[in-house]
Design an enzyme around this catalytic site. Sequence first.
Site, mmCIF file in Angstrom:
data_model
loop_
_atom_site.group_PDB
_atom_site.id
_atom_site.type_symbol
_atom_site.label_atom_id
_atom_site.label_comp_id
_atom_site.label_asym_id
_atom_site.label_seq_id
_atom_site.Cartn_x
_atom_site.Cartn_y
_atom_site.Cartn_z
ATOM 1 C CG HIS A 177 17.821 6.617 18.204
ATOM 2 N ND1 HIS A 177 17.587 6.026 16.990
ATOM 3 C CD2 HIS A 177 19.167 6.604 18.358
ATOM 4 C CE1 HIS A 177 18.728 5.672 16.426
ATOM 5 N NE2 HIS A 177 19.710 6.006 17.243
ATOM 6 C CE LYS A 226 29.168 5.167 -2.975
ATOM 7 N NZ LYS A 226 30.233 4.251 -2.590
ATOM 8 N NE ARG A 254 23.248 0.350 20.920
ATOM 9 C CZ ARG A 254 23.424 0.356 19.618
ATOM 10 N NH1 ARG A 254 22.415 0.122 18.826
ATOM 11 N NH2 ARG A 254 24.612 0.560 19.098
ATOM 12 C CB SER A 296 19.754 2.724 12.905
ATOM 13 O OG SER A 296 19.262 3.663 13.813
#
Length: 172
Positions: free
Chosen positions: A21, A45, A94, A132
């Site tokens: 990023h 969540k 990517r 991530s």
Amino acid sequence: MSATPRIAVCPGSFDPMTMGHVDIIERAARLFDRVVVAVLVNAEKAPLFSFDERVAIIREVFAGQPNVEVETFQGLLVDYARQKQASVIIRGLRAVSDFEYEFQMALMNRHLAPPIETIFMMPAEQYTYISSRLIREVFSLGGQIDGLVPPVVEARLMARRKARPLPNARTT
Ligand code: PNS
């Protein structure tokens, strides 16, 4: 600077921000007058970092870059981009595996807001395998993430690991 500032939005979840990023945002910041990093507020969540933490992290990473700003957004990305008077959405690509999802999003966003262009940028090769999701997984299982995330992310995660060691962590 051109008469009308060229503004780009870099949207994402950034949970957590990775070096991929950072690489993409730095590239965008060289091309645009203003880059707005837009953290999606969704109802995930069990996020690794809260929205406030993500914004604080990204602000710290780009503290020395005056044309990079950081905000949260909710709702449609194109509505947010219009509100920021951005003409471009930046997304990182990517590998081919990213393409289908990104292609669909770009075309849907174009359908919703034809004047807003999506521009894909490639990160440096050494970051092409980082996501991530993998960072969250590797960290949760006790793996090393140094060099894959900005030092501020690593420091926060290491502090957490110290406060709450993994149940199977070696004690010797
Ligand atoms: O980092 P991510 O999770 O891949 O980012 C995805 C993001 C935030 C770009 C995407 O989920 C998004 O734009 N969400 C906002 C809602 C929206 O506009 N949906 C329609 C997109 S086609």
